[in-house]
Write an enzyme that holds these catalytic residues in place. Structure first.
Site, PDB file in Angstrom:
ATOM      1  N   ASP A   1      96.926  79.620  48.219  1.00  0.00           N
ATOM      2  CA  ASP A   1      95.664  79.087  48.761  1.00  0.00           C
ATOM      3  C   ASP A   1      95.988  77.998  49.781  1.00  0.00           C
ATOM      4  OD1 ASP A   1      92.812  78.327  48.784  1.00  0.00           O
ATOM      5  OD2 ASP A   1      93.486  76.600  47.643  1.00  0.00           O
TER       6      ASP A   1
ATOM      7  N   ASP B   1      93.568  76.067  43.618  1.00  0.00           N
ATOM      8  CA  ASP B   1      92.938  74.844  43.091  1.00  0.00           C
ATOM      9  C   ASP B   1      91.488  75.013  42.678  1.00  0.00           C
ATOM     10  OD1 ASP B   1      91.136  73.126  45.531  1.00  0.00           O
ATOM     11  OD2 ASP B   1      92.048  75.089  45.900  1.00  0.00           O
TER      12      ASP B   1
ATOM     13  N   ASP C   1      89.990  80.913  43.473  1.00  0.00           N
ATOM     14  CA  ASP C   1      91.369  81.380  43.270  1.00  0.00           C
ATOM     15  C   ASP C   1      91.544  82.139  41.947  1.00  0.00           C
ATOM     16  OD1 ASP C   1      92.101  78.240  44.674  1.00  0.00           O
ATOM     17  OD2 ASP C   1      92.433  80.165  45.673  1.00  0.00           O
TER      18      ASP C   1
HETATM   19  O1  LIG Z   1      86.750  77.700  51.393  1.00  0.00           O
HETATM   20  C1  LIG Z   1      87.413  77.653  52.437  1.00  0.00           C
HETATM   21  O2  LIG Z   1      86.971  77.982  53.544  1.00  0.00           O
HETATM   22  C2  LIG Z   1      88.844  77.184  52.392  1.00  0.00           C
HETATM   23  O3  LIG Z   1      89.216  76.965  51.109  1.00  0.00           O
HETATM   24  P1  LIG Z   1      90.537  77.617  50.426  1.00  0.00           P
HETATM   25  O4  LIG Z   1      91.667  77.623  51.470  1.00  0.00           O
HETATM   26  O5  LIG Z   1      90.776  76.660  49.300  1.00  0.00           O
HETATM   27  O6  LIG Z   1      90.180  79.019  49.998  1.00  0.00           O
HETATM   28 MG   LIG Z   2      91.480  75.876  47.699  1.00  0.00          MG
END
Ligand SMILES: O=C(O)COP(=O)(O)O
Ligand SMILES: [Mg+2]
Length: 231
Positions: free
Chosen positions: A9, A177, A181
């Site tokens: 992530d 996190d 995820d």
């Molecule tokens: O939600 C988003 O646009 C980015 O969040 P992520 O990289 O933690 O998935």
């Molecule tokens: Mg994230």
């Protein structure tokens, strides 16, 4: 040593949530894993182009899952669209008309999803769409709310890469996190929830770290290091 694939992530994992600033020590550790023969692939709610660019500049595996699983970028001119933008935009209009403070988050253009500010009750929106028999998915990455097509999440998006690259879930190590995820954790034999994750997210991971975000990535990789020699 068998090749492992790290599904990583971005926001809140290798960045500080909100600011978007990369933890360079964490990125350096991920580049090292790539250099010794493992796959390191970003799986994010950001656009797949942002994730692909990060893989280029960061020196990791040049393929990316973005749009919360809705889009895969294989190179500068090749994107695999797994979600349906129109479907998500229709759902957005419905909740926007019936719930206050539903606004789009200013992000790079999306091909398959809608990204919203975290400024309204997500459960209220989920209930509203359920009443209208709209089975799009609403999720919270702690960075943004996402409207994705039915069946589209980070897990299904990453499984498309696993299929294309003949990667077994036994060899996947997922790092994240937030709630978005969890589907990714489920397609990985090993999953790491960082210290800034909620208890609910941690309960879905096989490993948790005390350190947060990028420092947690380094803590986890230090734990796994004995099993991660050169491929
Ligand atoms: O939600 C988003 O646009 C980015 O969040 P992520 O990289 O933690 O998935
Ligand atoms: Mg994230």
């Amino acid at each position: 040593m068998k090749q492992k694939t790290f599904a990583v992530d971005i926001d809140g994992t290798i960045t500080e949530n909100g600011a978007g600033r990369i933890n360079l020590d964490a990125l350096s550790a991920l580049r090292h894993l790539t250099n010794i023969g493992h796959n390191v692939i970003f799986v994010t709610g950001r656009s797949s182009v942002e994730a692909y660019l990060l893989s280029v500049f960061g020196g990791t595996t040049k393929i990316a899952v973005g749009e919360n699983g809705g889009c895969i970028t294989l190179n500068t001119n090749e994107h695999v669209l797994l979600g349906d933008l129109q479907q998500c935009q229709s759902a957005f209009q419905i909740i926007k008309n019936e719930i206050d403070n539903v606004v789009e988050k200013p992000v790079f253009p999306r091909m398959t999803e809608v990204v919203l500010e975290r400024t309204f009750d997500l459960d209220l929106a989920k209930n509203l769409l359920h009443e209208k028999n709209l089975d799009v998915l609403l999720s919270d990455s702690q960075y943004a709310f996402h409207i994705n097509s039915p069946g589209i999440d980070k897990g299904t998006g990453f499984q498309e890469i696993m299929r294309r690259m003949s990667i077994s879930s036994d060899d996947v190590i997922a790092i994240g996190d937030s709630a978005t995820d969890i589907p990714l954790f489920k397609v990985a034999k090993t999953s790491i929830a960082l210290g800034n994750s909620s208890e609910f997210v941690k309960s879905h991971a096989t490993i948790t770290t005390s350190a947060k975000s990028g420092d947690g990535v380094i803590e986890a990789l230090d734990k796994l290091a004995p099993k991660l020699s050169e491929v």
